[in-house]
Design a protein around this motif. Structure first.
Motif, PDB file in Angstrom:
ATOM      1  N   VAL A  90      11.375  -1.456  39.960  1.00 51.45           N
ATOM      2  CA  VAL A  90      11.809  -2.025  41.226  1.00 51.45           C
ATOM      3  C   VAL A  90      12.545  -0.948  42.009  1.00 51.45           C
ATOM      4  CG1 VAL A  90      13.251  -3.758  42.340  1.00 51.45           C
ATOM      5  CG2 VAL A  90      11.954  -4.353  40.286  1.00 51.45           C
ATOM      6  N   ALA A  91      11.977  -0.532  43.124  1.00 45.37           N
ATOM      7  CA  ALA A  91      12.590   0.461  43.989  1.00 45.37           C
ATOM      8  C   ALA A  91      13.211  -0.275  45.180  1.00 45.37           C
ATOM      9  CB  ALA A  91      11.544   1.476  44.469  1.00 45.37           C
ATOM     10  N   GLU A  92      14.501  -0.412  45.147  1.00 43.19           N
ATOM     11  CA  GLU A  92      15.216  -1.209  46.154  1.00 43.19           C
ATOM     12  C   GLU A  92      16.634  -0.677  46.268  1.00 43.19           C
ATOM     13  OE1 GLU A  92      16.907  -3.328  48.706  1.00 43.19           O
ATOM     14  OE2 GLU A  92      14.855  -4.024  48.366  1.00 43.19           O
ATOM     15  N   GLY A  93      17.122  -0.524  47.499  1.00 50.15           N
ATOM     16  CA  GLY A  93      18.437   0.058  47.717  1.00 50.15           C
ATOM     17  C   GLY A  93      19.593  -0.857  47.362  1.00 50.15           C
ATOM     18  N   LYS A  94      19.389  -2.164  47.414  1.00 49.74           N
ATOM     19  CA  LYS A  94      20.483  -3.106  47.181  1.00 49.74           C
ATOM     20  C   LYS A  94      20.470  -3.577  45.730  1.00 49.74           C
ATOM     21  CE  LYS A  94      20.494  -4.634  51.978  1.00 49.74           C
ATOM     22  NZ  LYS A  94      20.339  -5.763  52.919  1.00 49.74           N
TER      23      LYS A  94
ATOM     24  N   HIS B 192      21.904  -6.128  44.113  1.00 47.85           N
ATOM     25  CA  HIS B 192      21.672  -7.538  43.784  1.00 47.85           C
ATOM     26  C   HIS B 192      20.202  -7.913  43.935  1.00 47.85           C
ATOM     27  CE1 HIS B 192      22.039  -7.791  48.187  1.00 47.85           C
ATOM     28  NE2 HIS B 192      21.431  -8.959  48.114  1.00 47.85           N
ATOM     29  N   LEU B 193      19.511  -7.268  44.892  1.00 50.26           N
ATOM     30  CA  LEU B 193      18.076  -7.538  45.043  1.00 50.26           C
ATOM     31  C   LEU B 193      17.286  -6.914  43.897  1.00 50.26           C
ATOM     32  CD1 LEU B 193      17.546  -7.115  48.887  1.00 50.26           C
ATOM     33  CD2 LEU B 193      17.653  -9.231  47.554  1.00 50.26           C
ATOM     34  N   ARG B 194      17.714  -5.731  43.448  1.00 49.20           N
ATOM     35  CA  ARG B 194      17.046  -5.122  42.285  1.00 49.20           C
ATOM     36  C   ARG B 194      17.163  -6.033  41.072  1.00 49.20           C
ATOM     37  NH1 ARG B 194      19.834  -0.456  43.779  1.00 49.20           N
ATOM     38  NH2 ARG B 194      21.118  -0.503  41.884  1.00 49.20           N
ATOM     39  N   ALA B 195      18.370  -6.570  40.858  1.00 47.82           N
ATOM     40  CA  ALA B 195      18.594  -7.442  39.706  1.00 47.82           C
ATOM     41  C   ALA B 195      17.721  -8.688  39.790  1.00 47.82           C
ATOM     42  CB  ALA B 195      20.070  -7.829  39.615  1.00 47.82           C
ATOM     43  N   PHE B 196      17.645  -9.285  40.982  1.00 45.40           N
ATOM     44  CA  PHE B 196      16.842 -10.499  41.158  1.00 45.40           C
ATOM     45  C   PHE B 196      15.363 -10.214  40.909  1.00 45.40           C
ATOM     46  CE2 PHE B 196      14.060 -12.727  44.217  1.00 45.40           C
ATOM     47  CZ  PHE B 196      14.123 -14.002  43.664  1.00 45.40           C
TER      48      PHE B 196
ATOM     49  N   CYS C 285      13.987  -7.776  39.220  1.00 44.64           N
ATOM     50  CA  CYS C 285      13.757  -7.460  37.799  1.00 44.64           C
ATOM     51  C   CYS C 285      13.674  -8.736  36.973  1.00 44.64           C
ATOM     52  CB  CYS C 285      14.866  -6.555  37.275  1.00 44.64           C
ATOM     53  SG  CYS C 285      14.706  -4.813  37.749  1.00 44.64           S
ATOM     54  N   GLU C 286      14.556  -9.693  37.254  1.00 45.18           N
ATOM     55  CA  GLU C 286      14.547 -10.956  36.513  1.00 45.18           C
ATOM     56  C   GLU C 286      13.224 -11.688  36.703  1.00 45.18           C
ATOM     57  OE1 GLU C 286      17.854 -13.298  37.675  1.00 45.18           O
ATOM     58  OE2 GLU C 286      19.346 -11.854  36.963  1.00 45.18           O
ATOM     59  N   VAL C 287      12.747 -11.740  37.940  1.00 48.49           N
ATOM     60  CA  VAL C 287      11.487 -12.438  38.215  1.00 48.49           C
ATOM     61  C   VAL C 287      10.335 -11.760  37.478  1.00 48.49           C
ATOM     62  CG1 VAL C 287       9.846 -13.091  40.015  1.00 48.49           C
ATOM     63  CG2 VAL C 287      12.292 -13.275  40.464  1.00 48.49           C
ATOM     64  N   LEU C 288      10.288 -10.437  37.508  1.00 46.80           N
ATOM     65  CA  LEU C 288       9.213  -9.708  36.832  1.00 46.80           C
ATOM     66  C   LEU C 288       9.294  -9.865  35.317  1.00 46.80           C
ATOM     67  CD1 LEU C 288       9.184  -6.468  39.000  1.00 46.80           C
ATOM     68  CD2 LEU C 288       7.318  -8.118  38.823  1.00 46.80           C
ATOM     69  N   GLU C 289      10.509  -9.868  34.771  1.00 49.73           N
ATOM     70  CA  GLU C 289      10.671 -10.051  33.328  1.00 49.73           C
ATOM     71  C   GLU C 289      10.200 -11.437  32.902  1.00 49.73           C
ATOM     72  OE1 GLU C 289      14.735  -9.135  32.538  1.00 49.73           O
ATOM     73  OE2 GLU C 289      14.437  -6.967  32.703  1.00 49.73           O
ATOM     74  N   ASP C 290      10.451 -12.438  33.753  1.00 48.55           N
ATOM     75  CA  ASP C 290       9.974 -13.786  33.443  1.00 48.55           C
ATOM     76  C   ASP C 290       8.442 -13.835  33.396  1.00 48.55           C
ATOM     77  OD1 ASP C 290      12.506 -14.797  33.212  1.00 48.55           O
ATOM     78  OD2 ASP C 290      12.597 -15.614  35.239  1.00 48.55           O
ATOM     79  N   LEU C 291       7.798 -12.947  34.154  1.00 46.36           N
ATOM     80  CA  LEU C 291       6.336 -12.894  34.154  1.00 46.36           C
ATOM     81  C   LEU C 291       5.792 -12.089  32.973  1.00 46.36           C
ATOM     82  CD1 LEU C 291       5.545 -12.346  37.957  1.00 46.36           C
ATOM     83  CD2 LEU C 291       5.416 -14.467  36.643  1.00 46.36           C
ATOM     84  N   GLY C 292       6.661 -11.367  32.273  1.00 47.39           N
ATOM     85  CA  GLY C 292       6.225 -10.621  31.106  1.00 47.39           C
ATOM     86  C   GLY C 292       6.281  -9.113  31.233  1.00 47.39           C
ATOM     87  N   PHE C 293       6.876  -8.588  32.312  1.00 49.91           N
ATOM     88  CA  PHE C 293       6.977  -7.145  32.498  1.00 49.91           C
ATOM     89  C   PHE C 293       8.204  -6.580  31.785  1.00 49.91           C
ATOM     90  CE2 PHE C 293       4.195  -8.178  36.005  1.00 49.91           C
ATOM     91  CZ  PHE C 293       3.434  -7.033  36.215  1.00 49.91           C
TER      92      PHE C 293
ATOM     93  N   GLU D 274      14.574   0.188  37.153  1.00 48.23           N
ATOM     94  CA  GLU D 274      14.923   0.098  38.571  1.00 48.23           C
ATOM     95  C   GLU D 274      15.414   1.435  39.085  1.00 48.23           C
ATOM     96  OE1 GLU D 274      19.221  -1.775  38.865  1.00 48.23           O
ATOM     97  OE2 GLU D 274      17.952  -3.033  37.583  1.00 48.23           O
ATOM     98  N   CYS D 275      15.328   1.614  40.389  1.00 53.53           N
ATOM     99  CA  CYS D 275      15.852   2.820  41.022  1.00 53.53           C
ATOM    100  C   CYS D 275      16.300   2.478  42.436  1.00 53.53           C
ATOM    101  CB  CYS D 275      14.802   3.933  41.042  1.00 53.53           C
ATOM    102  SG  CYS D 275      13.310   3.519  41.982  1.00 53.53           S
ATOM    103  N   ALA D 276      17.258   3.256  42.935  1.00 55.52           N
ATOM    104  CA  ALA D 276      17.829   2.998  44.259  1.00 55.52           C
ATOM    105  C   ALA D 276      17.483   4.078  45.263  1.00 55.52           C
ATOM    106  CB  ALA D 276      19.350   2.866  44.149  1.00 55.52           C
ATOM    107  N   SER D 277      16.694   5.075  44.854  1.00 54.52           N
ATOM    108  CA  SER D 277      16.328   6.167  45.752  1.00 54.52           C
ATOM    109  C   SER D 277      15.040   6.811  45.272  1.00 54.52           C
ATOM    110  CB  SER D 277      17.443   7.222  45.801  1.00 54.52           C
ATOM    111  OG  SER D 277      17.556   7.876  44.547  1.00 54.52           O
ATOM    112  N   ALA D 278      14.458   7.635  46.137  1.00 60.62           N
ATOM    113  CA  ALA D 278      13.226   8.339  45.783  1.00 60.62           C
ATOM    114  C   ALA D 278      13.474   9.336  44.656  1.00 60.62           C
ATOM    115  CB  ALA D 278      12.666   9.052  47.017  1.00 60.62           C
ATOM    116  N   ASP D 279      14.667   9.948  44.633  1.00 60.37           N
ATOM    117  CA  ASP D 279      14.984  10.904  43.570  1.00 60.37           C
ATOM    118  C   ASP D 279      15.030  10.199  42.209  1.00 60.37           C
ATOM    119  OD1 ASP D 279      15.133  12.962  45.373  1.00 60.37           O
ATOM    120  OD2 ASP D 279      17.309  12.822  45.636  1.00 60.37           O
TER     121      ASP D 279
END
Length: 404
Positions: A27-31, A33-37, A39-47, A51-56
């Motif tokens: 999950v590439a997202e700057g915020k 709380h949105l990264r956490a949300f 990630c949770e949804v994707l984990e529920d699907l089986g992933f 996560e990362c907050a920048s291109a670097d």
């Protein structure tokens, strides 16, 4: 469009040849709380997620995690999507890219267009708000069609590699429907298999690693208790330990030494399987006396048809009796199950212990458990076991409402 990037894109391999048994997503997202949300949804699907907050940061993830999916959050004040796309092209990313943003976002449309021009495998963008089923439809091609084969994992390897963690399932006060505690359950986050249930790695009681696993559970639970306290979501915790561990005097002393010396610490409950607890009843009486001085209580877990073994005793060393889930789930329509539950509730009251109904999965189960007089309830109706951070967020909501 950057001509150099176009040239790199044209050289990228057509296939993503390092597919996992369990798919991975970043999950590439700057915020945060949105990264956490997400990630949770994707984990529920089986992933398995990262996560990362920048291109670097993304560049490091691509090198180490080899994700199958990049979920790119697109917002005006979030991560820079152009740099993310450039990084994906330069690193020859061959997986799928799913951009997520507001429905009328010009940036979202631009990301979709530029990604296509770069030759990235762009999935149809996902607009907010969205449901879990919509996300599942977008990433369906990455989910395994057949169940993953059962992994054979050695618990010693898992302990050494740091793959183990504790997940928490809430316990509910039956009268107020307010969360009153949580049971810690061991899970393994394997780098290839994803989250592995304990049936695949919990060793036999005679395995030399069983003690190390027990010590891990104690240490991690106490660490997690401090984490929850710092986030103002302190709850009384229960952990599962074998009776054989508690029959060792040094192990009991170590356990007592590890509990927090903090005024907010409400106590720790040690759950012991009913077969072991009944077998070692005499020894556990002495254990209960010692640990009770340190605000630790013993609970008998998975109590069912063997409840008569506790009848007629002068006292029992348990502060809690937990009914086996097989006698709670569906008890509303099963007279035999209700009879076993009723006897356990009466047994607990007679000894001054609290009774817990484990396996409450429907409103019918809830109504039956409440009518029978259970003190606490636990089950999927109130919440499945969840990772620590997710539990900490959910614990901030004190009242729990059941769902159909």
């Amino acid at each position: 469009m950057d001509d150099g990037l176009v040239e790199v894109a044209e050289r990228r391999p057509v296939t993503f040849g390092r597919r996992k048994v369990t798919p991975r997503a970043c999950v590439a997202e700057g915020k945060r709380h949105l990264r956490a949300f997400l990630c949770e949804v994707l984990e529920d699907l089986g992933f398995v997620t990262s996560e990362c907050a920048s291109a670097d940061e993304l560049q490091a993830v691509l090198a180490s995690e080899l994700p199958d999916l990049i979920l790119l959050g697109v917002a005006a004040d979030g991560i820079e999507p152009a740099k993310v796309l450039e990084t994906l092209v330069r690193e020859a990313f061959g997986g799928k890219v799913l951009a997520v943003g507001a429905r009328e976002s010009i940036v979202l449309k631009a990301v979709q267009q530029v990604g296509d021009e770069y030759g990235l495998a762009m999935l149809p963008s996902l607009t907010t708000p969205f449901g879990a089923e919509t996300l599942r439809e977008r990433v369906a091609m990455l989910l395994p069609e057949e169940p993953a084969p059962s992994p054979a994992v050695h618990v010693g390897e898992a302990l050494h590699a740091g793959w183990l963690e504790l997940w928490y399932q809430p316990k509910i006060n039956a009268r107020t429907l307010v969360r009153c505690g949580a049971e810690a359950l061991v899970r393994m986050r394997h780098p290839t298999w994803g989250v592995v249930p304990p049936a695949y790695f919990i060793p036999d009681a005679h395995d030399p690693h069983f003690r190390a696993l027990s010590e891990f559970v104690i240490e991690r639970a106490m660490h997690d208790w401090h984490y929850l306290m710092e986030r103002q979501s302190t709850v009384d915790l229960s952990i599962n330990l074998p009776a054989s561990y508690l029959t060792e005097p040094q192990a009991v002393r170590d356990l007592c030494r590890r509990v927090p010396n903090h005024p907010a610490f409400g106590g720790l409950t040690i759950e012991i399987d009913s077969v072991e607890a009944i077998r070692d009843l005499d020894v556990l009486v002495e254990v209960a006396r010692e640990v009770g001085l340190h605000n630790i209580g013993l609970s008998i877990d998975n109590l069912g048809a063997n409840w008569p073994a506790l009848m007629g005793l002068d006292r029992i060393p348990f502060v809690e009796l937990k009914t086996d889930r097989q006698f709670v789930t569906g008890s509303g329509n099963d007279r035999l199950k209700r009879t076993v539950c009723r006897h356990i509730v009466e047994l607990a009251k007679g000894y001054g212990a609290r009774s817990v109904a484990e396996g409450v999965e429907s409103r019918a189960d809830l109504m039956t458990a409440t009518e029978l007089g259970f003190d606490h309830e636990q089950g999927f109706l109130f919440g499945k076991p969840m990772p620590l951070k997710k539990f900490a967020r959910s614990a901030l909501t004190r009242t729990v409402m059941g769902r159909d």
